[in-house]
Write a protein that holds these residues in place. Sequence first.
Motif, PDB file in Angstrom:
ATOM      1  N   ASP A 190      -1.734  -5.143  14.810  1.00  0.00           N
ATOM      2  CA  ASP A 190      -1.900  -6.573  14.550  1.00  0.00           C
ATOM      3  C   ASP A 190      -0.857  -7.347  15.352  1.00  0.00           C
ATOM      4  N   PRO A 235       1.169  -8.290  -0.643  1.00  0.00           N
ATOM      5  CA  PRO A 235       1.834  -7.244   0.141  1.00  0.00           C
ATOM      6  C   PRO A 235       3.096  -7.703   0.794  1.00  0.00           C
ATOM      7  N   SER A 236       3.386  -9.009   0.812  1.00  0.00           N
ATOM      8  CA  SER A 236       4.602  -9.508   1.453  1.00  0.00           C
ATOM      9  C   SER A 236       5.833  -9.242   0.601  1.00  0.00           C
ATOM     10  N   THR A 250      -6.476  -9.858  10.081  1.00  0.00           N
ATOM     11  CA  THR A 250      -5.036  -9.779  10.235  1.00  0.00           C
ATOM     12  C   THR A 250      -4.333  -9.643   8.883  1.00  0.00           C
ATOM     13  N   HIS A 251      -3.099  -9.157   8.908  1.00  0.00           N
ATOM     14  CA  HIS A 251      -2.330  -8.991   7.675  1.00  0.00           C
ATOM     15  C   HIS A 251      -2.061 -10.337   7.012  1.00  0.00           C
ATOM     16  N   LYS A 252      -1.688 -11.327   7.806  1.00  0.00           N
ATOM     17  CA  LYS A 252      -1.378 -12.645   7.248  1.00  0.00           C
ATOM     18  C   LYS A 252      -2.607 -13.309   6.646  1.00  0.00           C
ATOM     19  N   LYS A 287      -1.268   1.011   8.634  1.00  0.00           N
ATOM     20  CA  LYS A 287       0.094   0.827   9.079  1.00  0.00           C
ATOM     21  C   LYS A 287       0.623   2.047   9.811  1.00  0.00           C
ATOM     22  N   ARG A 301       0.749 -10.469  13.497  1.00  0.00           N
ATOM     23  CA  ARG A 301       1.177 -10.114  12.140  1.00  0.00           C
ATOM     24  C   ARG A 301       2.074 -11.177  11.516  1.00  0.00           C
ATOM     25  N   VAL A 309      -4.983 -11.729   5.043  1.00  0.00           N
ATOM     26  CA  VAL A 309      -5.132 -11.116   3.717  1.00  0.00           C
ATOM     27  C   VAL A 309      -4.169 -11.771   2.731  1.00  0.00           C
ATOM     28  N   GLU A 310      -2.916 -11.960   3.139  1.00  0.00           N
ATOM     29  CA  GLU A 310      -1.942 -12.603   2.265  1.00  0.00           C
ATOM     30  C   GLU A 310      -2.351 -14.043   1.950  1.00  0.00           C
ATOM     31  N   GLN A 343       0.304   5.297   2.346  1.00  0.00           N
ATOM     32  CA  GLN A 343       0.055   4.437   3.497  1.00  0.00           C
ATOM     33  C   GLN A 343      -0.341   5.224   4.735  1.00  0.00           C
TER      34      GLN A 343
END
Length: 290
Positions: free
Chosen positions: A85, A289-290, A270-272, A2, A88, A274-275, A169
Amino acid sequence: MKSVERGLVSVQLREPLPQDRKDGGRKKLRSSQPTGASCERGGGKQPQRSGKVSSCCERPDEKRSGKLIISKEDLEQHIKGQYVDVARDTLPDSPGYVPRPDVPKTPFDTSPPRLCEIREALQNARAGSTPGPNVLPYKLYKNCRQVTKIVWNLIRVVWKKKSIPVECQEAVGIFIPKEQNSTAISQFRSIALLNMEGKVFFTVLAKWIARFLNDNSYIDTNCQKAGLPGFPGCIEHASMIWEQIQCAKREKSDLHVVWLDMANAYGSVTHKLVEFVLEFFHIPAALSPS
């Protein structure tokens, strides 16, 4: 990473140091914890790592040198292309050919990290690992048990507030040459150096998730071995390939070996995604993480 998007990463160039090797470039420090000790959480005793492992595919250290020749603008553009990303906020679609696992039979233990888990993570960490932005090495926590308790208390506060500190981070970006006389950016590999406190926290969290997936049979260990404690997947797979090569030599038969290396493998996740995967495998929302 990040911190790249916030412009908080500093980039350094250097020759590969001894601690970049698998053995840390030095002998491992003796730990004050007994060899057979382990920390149990929920499941049974974790398998112990074997002492000395010799791999059939070990190669001698290759000479790597060079100096990166690139403008500041091109370097920043390269970093953004690797780590930013752009999708994102885009939700991924569920793959129809992968059915969602059943509700877990073994629940996820969301209690705060235990001191023995922090010490176990430190014991398994390489003492020669290069520190992050705060320049505090693993040796400090390996040799000073009272300092380890301070870090443990801080991690418990982080767990209670469910907020990752900014210091955990941020990372320092390092570009290391992959071959002799490297000059182009494609001839360098980049690594991110995080602070040790954050690495210890994420190590414990990753172990929890791996145990949860394994206890509920969400992972087929016949295929997936990387990232799972007690499974020397890389050594096992490399040994199988090496045996096939030797067998082909003895029998004078044809054998085709193909090595696939994904470009920017970690950065392409991508971040999404992972979520989505965390929710797909019934990981508690408190860890999202959201």
